[in-house]
Design a protein around this motif. Structure first.
Motif, PDB file in Angstrom:
ATOM      1  N   UNK A  78      -5.829   6.252   7.574  1.00  0.00           N
ATOM      2  CA  UNK A  78      -5.252   6.391   6.231  1.00  0.00           C
ATOM      3  C   UNK A  78      -3.741   6.526   6.304  1.00  0.00           C
ATOM      4  N   UNK A  79      -3.277   7.317   7.286  1.00  0.00           N
ATOM      5  CA  UNK A  79      -1.832   7.514   7.422  1.00  0.00           C
ATOM      6  C   UNK A  79      -1.131   6.211   7.821  1.00  0.00           C
ATOM      7  N   UNK A  80      -1.753   5.464   8.749  1.00  0.00           N
ATOM      8  CA  UNK A  80      -1.169   4.181   9.168  1.00  0.00           C
ATOM      9  C   UNK A  80      -1.092   3.238   7.962  1.00  0.00           C
ATOM     10  N   UNK A  81      -2.183   3.212   7.178  1.00  0.00           N
ATOM     11  CA  UNK A  81      -2.202   2.330   6.000  1.00  0.00           C
ATOM     12  C   UNK A  81      -1.104   2.725   5.007  1.00  0.00           C
ATOM     13  N   UNK A  82      -1.002   4.039   4.743  1.00  0.00           N
ATOM     14  CA  UNK A  82       0.017   4.508   3.784  1.00  0.00           C
ATOM     15  C   UNK A  82       1.411   4.148   4.291  1.00  0.00           C
ATOM     16  N   UNK A  83       1.620   4.334   5.596  1.00  0.00           N
ATOM     17  CA  UNK A  83       2.919   3.974   6.175  1.00  0.00           C
ATOM     18  C   UNK A  83       3.206   2.493   6.012  1.00  0.00           C
TER      19      UNK A  83
ATOM     20  N   UNK B 109       5.322   1.870  -4.637  1.00  0.00           N
ATOM     21  CA  UNK B 109       4.665   1.802  -3.327  1.00  0.00           C
ATOM     22  C   UNK B 109       4.423   3.203  -2.774  1.00  0.00           C
ATOM     23  N   UNK B 110       5.399   4.101  -2.952  1.00  0.00           N
ATOM     24  CA  UNK B 110       5.232   5.473  -2.447  1.00  0.00           C
ATOM     25  C   UNK B 110       4.071   6.147  -3.182  1.00  0.00           C
ATOM     26  N   UNK B 111       4.003   5.922  -4.506  1.00  0.00           N
ATOM     27  CA  UNK B 111       2.897   6.516  -5.277  1.00  0.00           C
ATOM     28  C   UNK B 111       1.570   5.903  -4.828  1.00  0.00           C
TER      29      UNK B 111
ATOM     30  N   UNK C 193      -3.506   6.378  -2.203  1.00  0.00           N
ATOM     31  CA  UNK C 193      -4.471   5.867  -1.223  1.00  0.00           C
ATOM     32  C   UNK C 193      -4.880   6.974  -0.260  1.00  0.00           C
ATOM     33  N   UNK C 194      -3.891   7.784   0.163  1.00  0.00           N
ATOM     34  CA  UNK C 194      -4.215   8.918   1.049  1.00  0.00           C
ATOM     35  C   UNK C 194      -5.181   9.872   0.352  1.00  0.00           C
TER      36      UNK C 194
END
Lengths: 236, 704
Positions: free
Chosen positions: B309-314, B470-472, B477-478
Motif C-alpha cells: 500500500x505504501x509503495x502504491x501511494x508513493x 494525487x496526495x489525497x 488509497x492507504x
C-alpha cells in the motif's frame, strides 16, 4: 446456564403450513435432536428460533425471556448461535478470518486473534488456517461453520445437518466434539439425518413430521416409536 | 373537466408505451434472469434506425417498420443473447447487470457517433395528416389511438402466447425451474433466445411510438426506460398484468403533473423526476427478500500488504509530481482530473468491492461534494472540505437506509433512481432556505469552484491542484487498504458473503451498510470537491446518471475489490478521449464505446485487470535492488528533463521503457523460467486446489 424453548410455532408459505404448532425445549449441557423426513420443517423451525423468519404464531423463549420479536443479532448477543443446512461460510475470507470475524462480531473483539487460534485447534483446521473458506471440502467447511458458531461462546447452539458431507471417521470425531461442547454447559440442538450420530449423542429427540412434533423422548424410545417409523417409512 | 380528460388521454397513450416497453423487461427477467438496463437503449436504436430508413433515406414507412421490427431488432437481440449474455449466464447477477449497463453505455455512444446529436431529426407521428377525433370532450390523435391499439394487441398477444402456445409454456416452465424444464425436453436456451427477440421487438415498438412525442435524442430516449422500470417493478419484474397497471400509474402521474403542477421555479423538475421518485417508493414498498443467501460464484477480494500500500501511494504521488513538471497547461487541465475522478472511483472499492452493494450514483454524490465546496469554500476556506465530505457522507447514509431492504438489481435500480432524482430535480432547484439556512446547489446553471487555501498557501494552478488531488488519492488509497486489512473490512466481506450468517453471529447489517455507504459517499464527495476545483466551473450535467455509468464500468473493468482501481479508473476514463481528441470531435463517443466494449469483456476476467497488473508489477516493488535502480533512473531522467537536455515526450517514453524493462528483469530474477501449467484434470492432485479454480472451470464449461 442457558435454556431454550419454542412453543406452538406456526409458519405458512402461501397456503402450505410448513410448521403447525411445533416446538421443542433444550437445556444447558444437553444435546437435543430434532429429526424428521425431508420437508418436515426442521430448518424452518431453526430459522424461526434464530430470528431469520417471523412465525405466524408461537413464541421463542431464551433463558426465560421472550425473544420472539428480537432480531437475529439481538439473539446472537443473548448467546444464541447457529449453522446452516446450506453452507453459509464467508467464502472470500480465509479460514482463520472466518473465525476472527465471528469473534469480532460478538463481544470478544479484543481476544479475536487468540479465539481464532484456539478454535482452529479445537476443530482441527490449523493446517488450513490460510485457505480461503470457499476452497474447503464440504466436511471441513461444516466443521468451520461449527467453529465459527462457537467463537461467541454461545449458551445455545443450533446445528443444522453439521455432519453432512463428513466420512465415518470425521463423524466420529465430530460426535466427540459435540459432547465436548455440551460438557461446557452449552445447550445443543442438532438437526441431522445421520441417525447413528443422533442416537449416539442426543439426550432427547424430537421428531417432526409435516410441521408437527409427533414424538419426544430419549433415543432408545424414539427408535421403537411406531409413529416415528411410520413417518420415516410410511404406514405398513 | 375537458382538461382533465385531455390529460387523461395523453397519460393513457404514454402509459401504453411504458406498458409495451415494461413488458419486454419482464419477459427477459423472467426467462433469462437478466434485468436489462439497456432495454430502453434498444428502443432508442430502433427509433434512430426507423428515422434513418423512413426519413433519412426515404423508404416507405411500412417497409422501414418491417425492416426495423422483423430484421434489425431480432438481429440485435440475437447478438446480445449469444455474444453478451450467454457467457455471463453462469456468473452472478451483478455480472449480468454490468453487461447490460455496458450495453446501454455502448448503444448511447454508438448512436451519438453515428447520428450527430447537434442535428435535429424530427420524427413525424403516424397519421399526422389526419385530424384528431374526439372522445367525449377530449381530443385524441390517430397516433395516440394507434398506440393504445398496439398496446391492447400486445397485451392480448402476450396472454395468448404465454398461456396457449407451446413456446409460451416452455418459457413459463423455464421461469419456474430451468433444470426441471430441461429434463422434460424444454430448452431454456431456446426460450431465452425467443424472449430476447420478443422483448427487443417490444422495446423497438415502444421506441418508435414514443420518439415523435419527444426529441430524437439518444440519452433522453434511453432514459425513458426509468418509467418502464417503474412499471416493471410494480409487476415485481414478474407479472405482466401488474406491469400494465404500473404503466398506467406512471403515465397518468406524468400527464397530470404536467397539467396541474403549480408553475414556479421549484416544481418543474419534480415532474421530470416523478417516475424515478415513484420507482424509488415502489422499490421500498414492495416486499423483497430481507436476508439473502450467498452468491453463486465468488470473486476474490485482494488483500493489500502494508508495504504494498505504501509503495502504491508513493507511486501515485511520484506520478503526479512527474506529470506536474512534464505536462503543459493544457495537458494538466486535461489529465489532472484523472486523480480526482480516481478518488470518486475509489469510493466503489469499500462499497461494491468489499460490501457488494451496487451503487450507480457515486458520481452524483461527488456532485454534492463539489457543490458544497463551491458554496462554502468560495474563498478557499479549508474547513469547507471536511464539511463537503460530511454532507456527502450524510447523503450516503440516507441512501443506505432503503438499501437494507434492497440488494442486487433492486439496489442498482434504487441508486439509479436516486441519481435521476438528483439530476432532474434537486440539482435544478434555485437556492432555498431551510430553518433560516440558505441552501444553494447549481443555481440553475453552473457554479464556480475555487482551490483551497492551505494555511496561507493558495492552491489554484492546475499543477498544484493535480498534486493535491494525487496526495489525497494516495492517502485515501492507504485508508481503503488499511480498511481491507482491518475488522471493518473483514466484516463487510462477511456481510457480502452471507448476510444471514453475519446477522446470526451478532452483526448489525443496517449499521454496517449505513457505515459503508457513508464512508464511500464521503470518499466520493471528497473526490467531487477536488474534481470541481480542477474543473473551475461545474454543471449538474457532469454528475447525471449517464455520466455515472462509464465511471462505474471502468471501475468494474479495473476490479471493484482492488485499491488500485481508483488510479486505473481515473486514467482509463480521462486519457483516451484526450489522446483521441486530436483526431476529431468523435473522440469522446468512441472512447465511451471502447469502455462499453471493454465492460462487455467482463465475462473473461470478472476479477478485473488491476489484480493482474498488481501481480505483474509486484516483483519489481519487492526487489530491493531493482526498485532503487528504477527510482534512480527516473530521478536521472527527471534531472535531464529539468536541465532541458530532453523534452517532455522523450522523458515520458524513456520513463515507461525503463519501468517496463526493470519489471521484466525483476520477474526473471524472482521466478526463473515459468513452470508448465498442470492440465485441468490434475488440479487438486499434482498441485493444491485453488480458490479460483472453480471459476476457471465454470467459465470454461460456459464457453463450451
Amino acid at each position: 446456564m442457558a435454556s431454550l424453548r419454542a412453543d406452538d410455532v406456526t409458519v405458512t408459505f402461501g397456503g402450505i403450513r410448513a410448521l403447525d404448532g411445533a416446538g421443542f425445549a433444550a437445556g444447558a449441557g444437553r444435546i437435543t435432536g430434532l429429526i424428521g423426513p425431508n420437508g418436515a420443517g426442521k430448518s424452518t423451525l431453526f430459522d424461526v428460533v434464530s430470528g431469520l423468519r417471523r412465525p405466524r404464531t408461537g413464541t421463542v423463549v431464551l433463558d426465560g425471556r421472550d425473544i420472539t420479536r428480537d432480531t437475529p443479532a439481538q439473539r446472537a448477543r443473548r448467546g444464541m448461535a447457529r449453522t446452516f443446512q446450506r453452507l453459509e461460510l464467508f467464502g472470500r475470507l480465509s479460514v482463520r478470518d472466518n473465525l476472527r470475524v465471528a469473534a469480532e462480531l460478538g463481544s470478544r473483539r479484543r481476544e479475536a486473534h487468540r479465539i481464532a487460534d484456539d478454535l482452529l485447534e479445537r476443530i482441527g483446521l490449523t493446517a488450513d488456517a490460510g485457505t480461503t473458506a470457499d476452497a474447503l471440502p464440504t466436511g471441513a467447511a461444516r466443521l468451520l461453520e461449527v467453529g465459527r458458531a462457537l467463537a461467541g461462546k454461545p449458551g445455545v447452539l443450533l446445528l443444522d445437518e453439521p455432519a453432512a458431507g463428513q466420512d465415518a471417521q470425521e463423524t466420529l470425531r465430530f460426535a466427540a466434539l459435540l459432547r465436548d461442547i455440551a460438557a461446557d454447559g452449552c445447550a445443543v440442538v442438532l438437526v441431522e439425518h445421520d441417525m447413528s450420530l443422533v442416537m449416539s449423542v442426543c439426550d432427547q429427540v424430537h421428531v417432526l413430521d409435516l410441521g408437527k412434533v409427533v414424538a419426544v423422548g430419549p433415543p432408545e424410545e424414539i427408535q421403537q416409536d411406531r409413529t416415528v417409523l411410520a413417518a420415516y417409512l410410511g404406514e405398513a | 373537466m375537458e382538461q382533465f380528460l385531455t390529460f387523461g388521454v395523453v397519460g393513457l397513450a404514454t402509459a401504453a408505451i411504458y406498458a409495451i416497453i415494461g413488458s419486454g423487461l419482464v419477459l427477459t427477467y423472467t426467462t433469462a434472469g437478466v434485468f436489462n438496463f439497456a432495454h430502453g437503449a434498444a428502443g432508442m436504436m430502433a427509433a434512430f434506425a426507423y428515422w434513418q430508413l423512413a426519413f433519412g433515406w426515404g423508404w416507405p414507412v411500412p417497409l422501414a417498420l418491417a425492416v426495423v421490427l422483423l430484421v434489425l431488432a431480432p438481429a440485435f437481440a440475437l447478438f446480445v443473447e449469444r455474444v453478451l449474455m450467454r457467457p455471463v449466464q453462469s456468473l452472478g447477477e451483478a455480472e449480468r447487470l454490468v453487461m447490460t449497463v455496458a450495453l446501454l453505455t455502448g448503444c448511447i455512444a454508438l448512436a451519438r457517433w453515428i447520428w450527430d446529436p447537434n442535428t435535429p431529426r424530427p420524427l413525424r407521428p403516424f397519421f399526422a395528416d389526419q385530424p384528431a377525433f374526439h372522445l367525449g370532450p377530449a381530443p385524441v390523435t390517430w397516433h395516440q389511438a394507434l398506440t393504445l391499439g398496439v398496446a391492447a394487441l400486445i397485451a392480448a398477444g402476450l396472454w395468448l402466447l404465454l398461456n396457449h402456445t407451446r413456446a409460451g409454456t416452455e418459457m413459463r416452465a423455464c421461469v419456474d425451474d430451468r433444470a426441471l424444464a430441461r429434463l422434460t425436453g424444454a430448452s431454456p436456451q431456446r426460450a431465452a433466445r425467443f424472449a430476447w427477440i420478443l422483448a427487443t421487438q417490444l422495446a423497438a415498438v415502444g421506441g418508435i411510438l414514443i420518439a415523435p412525442n419527444i426529441a430524437l435524442d439518444a440519452q433522453q430516449l434511453s432514459l425513458l426506460i426509468v418509467s418502464a422500470y417503474t412499471a416493471a417493478v410494480f409487476g415485481r419484474l414478474r407479472s405482466l398484468p401488474l406491469t400494465f397497471l404500473g404503466a398506467l400509474v406512471v403515465g397518468w402521474l406524468e400527464s397530470y403533473l404536467t397539467g396541474y403542477l403549480p408553475q414556479n421555479d421549484y416544481l418543474p423538475g419534480l415532474r421530470l423526476a416523478a417516475p424515478a421518485l415513484l420507482l424509488f417508493l415502489a422499490l421500498l414498498v414492495f416486499p423483497h427478500r430481507r436476508l439473502r443467501g450467498r452468491e453463486r460464484r465468488l470473486v476474490r477480494v485482494p488483500l493489500p500488504t502494508p508495504r504494498g500500500s505504501l509503495v502504491f501511494a508513493g507511486c501515485v504521488v511520484l506520478l503526479a509530481v512527474l506529470l506536474a513538471t512534464v505536462l503543459d497547461e493544457e495537458g494538466l487541465i486535461s489529465y489532472g482530473p484523472a486523480f480526482s475522478l480516481g478518488i470518486v472511483a475509489l469510493s466503489y472499492v469499500p462499497l461494491a468491492g468489499y460490501a457488494g452493494q451496487i451503487s450507480l450514483c457515486q458520481l452524483s454524490i461527488a456532485g454534492i461534494g463539489a457543490v458544497v465546496w463551491a458554496h462554502l469554500g468560495g474563498a478557499g476556506q479549508l474547513w469547507a472540505l471536511p464539511a463537503a465530505v460530511l454532507v456527502a457522507a450524510a447523503v450516503g447514509a440516507a441512501i443506505a437506509v432503503p438499501a437494507l431492504r434492497l440488494s442486487g438489481i433492486y439496489l442498482a435500480l434504487g441508486t439509479a433512481a436516486f441519481a435521476v432524482i438528483l439530476d432532474r430535480w434537486v440539482f435544478t432547484l434555485p437556492s432555498f432556505e431551510v430553518l433560516g439556512v440558505r441552501i444553494a446547489l447549481f443555481d440553475q446553471g453552473s457554479v464556480e469552484v475555487q482551490g483551497p487555501n492551505l494555511f496561507g498557501w493558495r492552491l489554484d494552478s492546475p499543477a498544484e491542484l493535480l498534486v493535491l488531488s494525487a496526495v489525497v488519492m494516495a492517502a485515501s488509497s492507504l485508508a481503503v487498504g488499511w480498511l481491507r486489512r482491518g475488522r471493518f473490512g473483514r466484516g463487510l466481506i462477511a456481510l457480502r458473503d452471507s448476510e444471514a450468517a453475519y446477522a446470526t453471529l451478532g452483526g448489525r447489517p443496517l449499521a454496517a451498510k449505513v457505515a459503508v455507504f457513508a464512508l464511500s459517499a464521503a470518499i466520493a464527495g471528497l473526490g467531487g470537491a477536488l474534481y470541481g476545483m480542477q474543473q473551475r466551473t461545474v454543471t449538474a450535467e457532469q454528475f447525471n446518471l449517464l455520466a455515472n455509468l462509464p465511471v462505474f464500468l471502468v471501475a468494474v473493468i479495473g476490479g471493484l475489490g482492488a485499491v488500485g482501481t481508483g488510479l486505473f479508473t481515473g486514467f482509463a476514463y480521462i486519457a483516451p478521449p484526450h489522446l483521441l481528441g486530436h483526431f476529431g470531435t468523435w473522440a469522446h463517443d468512441v472512447s465511451t464505446l471502447g469502455i462499453a466494449l471493454a465492460g462487455m469483456g467482463l465475462a473473461h476476467n470478472p476479477a478485473g485487470v488491476v489484480p493482474g497488473l498488481r501481480e505483474e508489477w509486484a516483483p519489481l516493488a519487492r526487489d530491493r535492488v531493482l526498485l532503487p535502480v528504477a527510482c534512480g533512473a527516473l530521478g536521472l531522467l527527471w534531472l535531464l528533463y529539468g536541465t532541458g537536455l530532453i523534452g517532455g515526450a522523450i522523458f515520458l517514453v524513456a520513463a515507461v521503457l525503463v519501468a517496463v524493462a526493470l519489471r521484466i528483469r525483476a520477474t526473471a530474477r524472482q521466478d526463473g523460467p515459468p513452470p508448465a501449467p498442470d492440465p485441468v484434470e490434475w488440479w487438486g492432485i499434482r498441485r493444491p486446489w485453488r480458490a479460483e479454480d472453480r471459476e476457471v472451470i465454470a467459465r470454461g464449461i460456459a464457453a463450451g
